[in-house]
Design a protein around this motif. Structure first.
Motif, PDB file in Angstrom:
ATOM      1  N   GLY A  47       0.812  -1.208   0.000  1.00  0.00           N
ATOM      2  CA  GLY A  47       0.000   0.000   0.000  1.00  0.00           C
ATOM      3  C   GLY A  47       0.849   1.263   0.000  1.00  0.00           C
ATOM      4  N   TRP A  48       1.931   1.251   0.786  1.00  0.00           N
ATOM      5  CA  TRP A  48       2.813   2.411   0.815  1.00  0.00           C
ATOM      6  C   TRP A  48       3.496   2.592  -0.539  1.00  0.00           C
ATOM      7  CZ3 TRP A  48       3.385   6.902   2.508  1.00  0.00           C
ATOM      8  CH2 TRP A  48       4.606   7.559   2.533  1.00  0.00           C
ATOM      9  N   GLY A  49       3.753   1.494  -1.231  1.00  0.00           N
ATOM     10  CA  GLY A  49       4.341   1.587  -2.566  1.00  0.00           C
ATOM     11  C   GLY A  49       3.446   2.318  -3.541  1.00  0.00           C
ATOM     12  N   LEU A  50       2.144   2.263  -3.305  1.00  0.00           N
ATOM     13  CA  LEU A  50       1.203   2.986  -4.158  1.00  0.00           C
ATOM     14  C   LEU A  50       1.073   4.452  -3.761  1.00  0.00           C
ATOM     15  CD1 LEU A  50      -1.703   0.355  -4.320  1.00  0.00           C
ATOM     16  CD2 LEU A  50       0.135   0.709  -5.983  1.00  0.00           C
ATOM     17  N   ALA A  51       1.323   4.730  -2.494  1.00  0.00           N
ATOM     18  CA  ALA A  51       1.045   6.074  -1.973  1.00  0.00           C
ATOM     19  C   ALA A  51       2.267   6.961  -1.819  1.00  0.00           C
ATOM     20  CB  ALA A  51       0.342   5.952  -0.621  1.00  0.00           C
ATOM     21  N   TYR A  52       3.476   6.373  -1.827  1.00  0.00           N
ATOM     22  CA  TYR A  52       4.654   7.130  -1.426  1.00  0.00           C
ATOM     23  C   TYR A  52       5.116   8.134  -2.473  1.00  0.00           C
ATOM     24  CZ  TYR A  52       8.322   5.511  -4.546  1.00  0.00           C
ATOM     25  OH  TYR A  52       9.109   5.323  -5.641  1.00  0.00           O
ATOM     26  N   GLU A  53       4.712   7.938  -3.738  1.00  0.00           N
ATOM     27  CA  GLU A  53       5.313   8.716  -4.820  1.00  0.00           C
ATOM     28  C   GLU A  53       5.070  10.213  -4.689  1.00  0.00           C
ATOM     29  OE1 GLU A  53       5.587   8.628  -9.701  1.00  0.00           O
ATOM     30  OE2 GLU A  53       4.706   6.943  -8.626  1.00  0.00           O
ATOM     31  N   ALA A  54       3.858  10.593  -4.303  1.00  0.00           N
ATOM     32  CA  ALA A  54       3.557  12.022  -4.175  1.00  0.00           C
ATOM     33  C   ALA A  54       4.414  12.692  -3.105  1.00  0.00           C
ATOM     34  CB  ALA A  54       2.072  12.227  -3.885  1.00  0.00           C
ATOM     35  N   GLY A  68      14.832  10.017   1.346  1.00  0.00           N
ATOM     36  CA  GLY A  68      15.140   8.970   2.310  1.00  0.00           C
ATOM     37  C   GLY A  68      14.071   8.838   3.379  1.00  0.00           C
ATOM     38  N   ILE A  69      13.362   9.922   3.670  1.00  0.00           N
ATOM     39  CA  ILE A  69      12.297   9.872   4.676  1.00  0.00           C
ATOM     40  C   ILE A  69      11.205   8.914   4.240  1.00  0.00           C
ATOM     41  CG2 ILE A  69      10.500  11.222   5.825  1.00  0.00           C
ATOM     42  CD1 ILE A  69      12.379  13.650   5.602  1.00  0.00           C
ATOM     43  N   THR A  70      10.885   8.916   2.940  1.00  0.00           N
ATOM     44  CA  THR A  70       9.800   8.058   2.459  1.00  0.00           C
ATOM     45  C   THR A  70      10.216   6.591   2.382  1.00  0.00           C
ATOM     46  OG1 THR A  70      10.389   8.430   0.128  1.00  0.00           O
ATOM     47  CG2 THR A  70       8.817   9.952   1.116  1.00  0.00           C
ATOM     48  N   GLY A  71      11.507   6.322   2.516  1.00  0.00           N
ATOM     49  CA  GLY A  71      11.957   4.932   2.511  1.00  0.00           C
ATOM     50  C   GLY A  71      11.849   4.262   3.862  1.00  0.00           C
ATOM     51  N   ALA A  72      11.722   5.050   4.920  1.00  0.00           N
ATOM     52  CA  ALA A  72      11.735   4.506   6.276  1.00  0.00           C
ATOM     53  C   ALA A  72      10.592   3.546   6.592  1.00  0.00           C
ATOM     54  CB  ALA A  72      11.766   5.647   7.291  1.00  0.00           C
ATOM     55  N   PRO A  73       9.356   3.787   6.110  1.00  0.00           N
ATOM     56  CA  PRO A  73       8.283   2.839   6.450  1.00  0.00           C
ATOM     57  C   PRO A  73       8.562   1.409   6.023  1.00  0.00           C
ATOM     58  CG  PRO A  73       7.337   4.892   5.676  1.00  0.00           C
ATOM     59  CD  PRO A  73       8.815   4.987   5.439  1.00  0.00           C
ATOM     60  N   TRP A  74       9.402   1.204   5.001  1.00  0.00           N
ATOM     61  CA  TRP A  74       9.714  -0.147   4.546  1.00  0.00           C
ATOM     62  C   TRP A  74      10.703  -0.866   5.470  1.00  0.00           C
ATOM     63  CZ3 TRP A  74       9.416   3.114  -0.151  1.00  0.00           C
ATOM     64  CH2 TRP A  74       8.283   2.824  -0.925  1.00  0.00           C
ATOM     65  N   LEU A  75      11.090  -0.232   6.537  1.00  0.00           N
ATOM     66  CA  LEU A  75      12.033  -0.836   7.481  1.00  0.00           C
ATOM     67  C   LEU A  75      11.357  -1.362   8.748  1.00  0.00           C
ATOM     68  CD1 LEU A  75      14.804   1.954   7.317  1.00  0.00           C
ATOM     69  CD2 LEU A  75      14.501   0.002   5.782  1.00  0.00           C
ATOM     70  N   VAL A  76      10.042  -1.207   8.838  1.00  0.00           N
ATOM     71  CA  VAL A  76       9.331  -1.510  10.084  1.00  0.00           C
ATOM     72  C   VAL A  76       9.324  -3.001  10.414  1.00  0.00           C
ATOM     73  CG1 VAL A  76       7.073  -1.452  11.222  1.00  0.00           C
ATOM     74  CG2 VAL A  76       7.874   0.534   9.928  1.00  0.00           C
ATOM     75  N   ALA A  98       7.797  -9.911   4.575  1.00  0.00           N
ATOM     76  CA  ALA A  98       7.088  -8.699   4.183  1.00  0.00           C
ATOM     77  C   ALA A  98       7.436  -8.286   2.759  1.00  0.00           C
ATOM     78  CB  ALA A  98       7.424  -7.557   5.154  1.00  0.00           C
ATOM     79  N   ALA A  99       8.705  -8.402   2.400  1.00  0.00           N
ATOM     80  CA  ALA A  99       9.121  -8.045   1.043  1.00  0.00           C
ATOM     81  C   ALA A  99       8.473  -8.964   0.019  1.00  0.00           C
ATOM     82  CB  ALA A  99      10.643  -8.115   0.938  1.00  0.00           C
ATOM     83  N   VAL A 100       8.468 -10.262   0.297  1.00  0.00           N
ATOM     84  CA  VAL A 100       7.875 -11.223  -0.642  1.00  0.00           C
ATOM     85  C   VAL A 100       6.382 -10.973  -0.809  1.00  0.00           C
ATOM     86  CG1 VAL A 100       7.337 -13.662  -1.005  1.00  0.00           C
ATOM     87  CG2 VAL A 100       9.622 -12.995  -0.246  1.00  0.00           C
ATOM     88  N   VAL A 101       5.685 -10.759   0.291  1.00  0.00           N
ATOM     89  CA  VAL A 101       4.244 -10.516   0.226  1.00  0.00           C
ATOM     90  C   VAL A 101       3.946  -9.230  -0.539  1.00  0.00           C
ATOM     91  CG1 VAL A 101       2.194  -9.970   1.609  1.00  0.00           C
ATOM     92  CG2 VAL A 101       3.706 -11.847   2.280  1.00  0.00           C
ATOM     93  N   SER A 102       4.750  -8.207  -0.323  1.00  0.00           N
ATOM     94  CA  SER A 102       4.518  -6.944  -1.039  1.00  0.00           C
ATOM     95  C   SER A 102       4.757  -7.075  -2.533  1.00  0.00           C
ATOM     96  CB  SER A 102       5.411  -5.838  -0.458  1.00  0.00           C
ATOM     97  OG  SER A 102       6.768  -6.021  -0.820  1.00  0.00           O
ATOM     98  N   MET A 103       5.543  -8.086  -2.935  1.00  0.00           N
ATOM     99  CA  MET A 103       5.818  -8.313  -4.352  1.00  0.00           C
ATOM    100  C   MET A 103       4.671  -9.021  -5.066  1.00  0.00           C
ATOM    101  SD  MET A 103       9.736  -9.740  -4.150  1.00  0.00           S
ATOM    102  CE  MET A 103       9.617 -10.458  -5.787  1.00  0.00           C
ATOM    103  N   LEU A 104       3.880  -9.789  -4.330  1.00  0.00           N
ATOM    104  CA  LEU A 104       2.895 -10.666  -4.960  1.00  0.00           C
ATOM    105  C   LEU A 104       1.873  -9.936  -5.829  1.00  0.00           C
ATOM    106  CD1 LEU A 104       2.290 -13.267  -2.095  1.00  0.00           C
ATOM    107  CD2 LEU A 104       3.767 -13.456  -4.108  1.00  0.00           C
ATOM    108  N   PRO A 105       1.333  -8.790  -5.379  1.00  0.00           N
ATOM    109  CA  PRO A 105       0.377  -8.092  -6.246  1.00  0.00           C
ATOM    110  C   PRO A 105       1.058  -7.397  -7.431  1.00  0.00           C
ATOM    111  CG  PRO A 105       0.094  -7.490  -3.930  1.00  0.00           C
ATOM    112  CD  PRO A 105       1.427  -8.151  -4.062  1.00  0.00           C
ATOM    113  N   GLY A 106       2.385  -7.327  -7.386  1.00  0.00           N
ATOM    114  CA  GLY A 106       3.144  -6.643  -8.432  1.00  0.00           C
ATOM    115  C   GLY A 106       3.617  -5.279  -7.974  1.00  0.00           C
ATOM    116  N   THR A 107       4.903  -5.010  -8.130  1.00  0.00           N
ATOM    117  CA  THR A 107       5.458  -3.711  -7.779  1.00  0.00           C
ATOM    118  C   THR A 107       6.352  -3.224  -8.903  1.00  0.00           C
ATOM    119  OG1 THR A 107       7.524  -4.500  -6.773  1.00  0.00           O
ATOM    120  CG2 THR A 107       5.566  -4.476  -5.372  1.00  0.00           C
ATOM    121  N   GLN A 108       6.613  -1.943  -8.920  1.00  0.00           N
ATOM    122  CA  GLN A 108       7.460  -1.359  -9.955  1.00  0.00           C
ATOM    123  C   GLN A 108       8.922  -1.765  -9.807  1.00  0.00           C
ATOM    124  OE1 GLN A 108       8.165   3.005  -9.314  1.00  0.00           O
ATOM    125  NE2 GLN A 108       6.642   2.739  -7.686  1.00  0.00           N
ATOM    126  N   TRP A 109       9.292  -2.322  -8.631  1.00  0.00           N
ATOM    127  CA  TRP A 109      10.690  -2.679  -8.388  1.00  0.00           C
ATOM    128  C   TRP A 109      10.999  -4.151  -8.652  1.00  0.00           C
ATOM    129  CZ3 TRP A 109       7.790   0.009  -4.617  1.00  0.00           C
ATOM    130  CH2 TRP A 109       7.992   1.389  -4.630  1.00  0.00           C
TER     131      TRP A 109
END
Length: 216
Positions: A47-54, A68-76, A98-109
Motif C-alpha cells: 500500500g505504501w508503494g502505491l502512496a509514497y510517490e507524491a 530517504g524519509i519516504t523509505g523509512a516505512p519499509w524498514l518496520v 514482508a518483502a515477498v508478500v509486497s511483491m505478490l500483487p506486483g510492484t514497480q521494483w
C-alpha cells in the motif's frame, strides 16, 4: 496479634525479558507469528508503494536526498519481528516475508524488492545482535530501525541514485538512517506495545511484560 496482611508490592521490571532458552530453539508459534506479522506488514508495504510517490516527489523538489524519509516505512517489519520473537533471525525473516508478500500483487521494483528486504532485515538483525538479543525497549527499536537503513542505502546508490554525486548519496544514507530510527523504530516499538497490550502476544516476552506492567 493482628492477622492483617500487607499487600505485596510488585517491583516494576528493569530491562527486557529474553526469549526462552535456547535462543536458537524456535517454536512453532515463533514461526507462525513471524509469517503472520511479515504478511500483514507486507500488505502495508504494498500500500505504501502505491502512496509514497507524491510525498517523495514533494521532498525531492525541496532537496533530493530528503526522499530517504519516504523509505523509512519499509524498514518496520524487521524491527517488529525482532521485538516480538526475540530470537536470532527473527528480524531478517520478518522483513523478508514482508518483502515477498509486497511483491505478490506486483510492484514497480520487481525482484529488487526481495534484495531490499534481505538487506534491510540484515541491518535490523545486526542491531539486535549488538545488544546480545537481550534488550528490546525503545532504544533497541531505534537502533534496529537505524541499522536497517545503511545496507539498503548502499544498494540504492548502485541501482536508483546512479546520477547523484557522492555528497548527495551520503546525505541520503544519513537521512534514511535517521528516518529509520524515528519512523521504523518508533512505529515498530509502538506497534509491538499495542499488540502486547491488546493481549495478542501472550506467548511472547512482550506479552508478559505488558501483563506485569498492568499488575504494578
Amino acid at each position: 496479634m493482628s492477622t492483617t496482611r500487607t499487600p505485596a508490592v510488585t517491583t516494576p521490571r528493569r530491562g527486557s525479558l529474553r526469549a526462552t532458552a535456547p535462543l536458537m530453539g524456535w517454536r512453532t508459534v515463533d514461526l507462525l507469528t513471524v509469517a503472520f506479522l511479515g504478511a500483514a506488514l507486507g500488505i502495508a508495504y504494498w500500500g505504501w508503494g502505491l502512496a509514497y510517490e507524491a510525498p517523495a516527489k514533494g521532498l525531492a523538489a525541496v532537496f533530493p536526498p530528503l526522499q530517504g524519509i519516504t523509505g523509512a516505512p519499509w524498514l518496520v517489519a524487521g524491527v517488529v519481528g525482532g521485538l516480538v520473537v526475540r530470537r536470532p533471525g527473527a528480524a531478517l525473516a520478518c522483513e523478508v516475508v514482508a518483502a515477498v508478500v509486497s511483491m505478490l500483487p506486483g510492484t514497480q521494483w520487481g525482484a529488487a524488492t526481495l534484495v531490499s528486504g534481505i538487506l534491510q532485515g540484515l541491518g535490523a538483525e545486526i542491531g539486535f545482535l549488538l545488544l546480545g538479543y537481550g534488550a528490546f525497549g525503545l532504544g533497541a527499536a531505534l537502533l534496529a530501525g537505524a541499522l536497517a537503513a545503511p545496507l539498503e542505502a548502499l544498494y540504492e546508490w548502485q541501482v536508483y541514485w546512479t546520477d547523484w554525486g557522492m555528497g548527495y548519496k551520503v546525505v541520503y544514507a544519513l537521512i534514511l538512517t535517521a528516518a529509520g530510527a524515528v519512523v521504523a523504530g518508533g512505529i515498530g516499538w509502538l506497534l509491538t506495545r499495542a499488540l502486547a497490550g491488546a493481549g495478542a502476544l501472550g506467548a511472547f516476552p512482550a506479552g508478559q511484560e505488558a501483563r506485569e506492567s498492568r499488575a504494578v
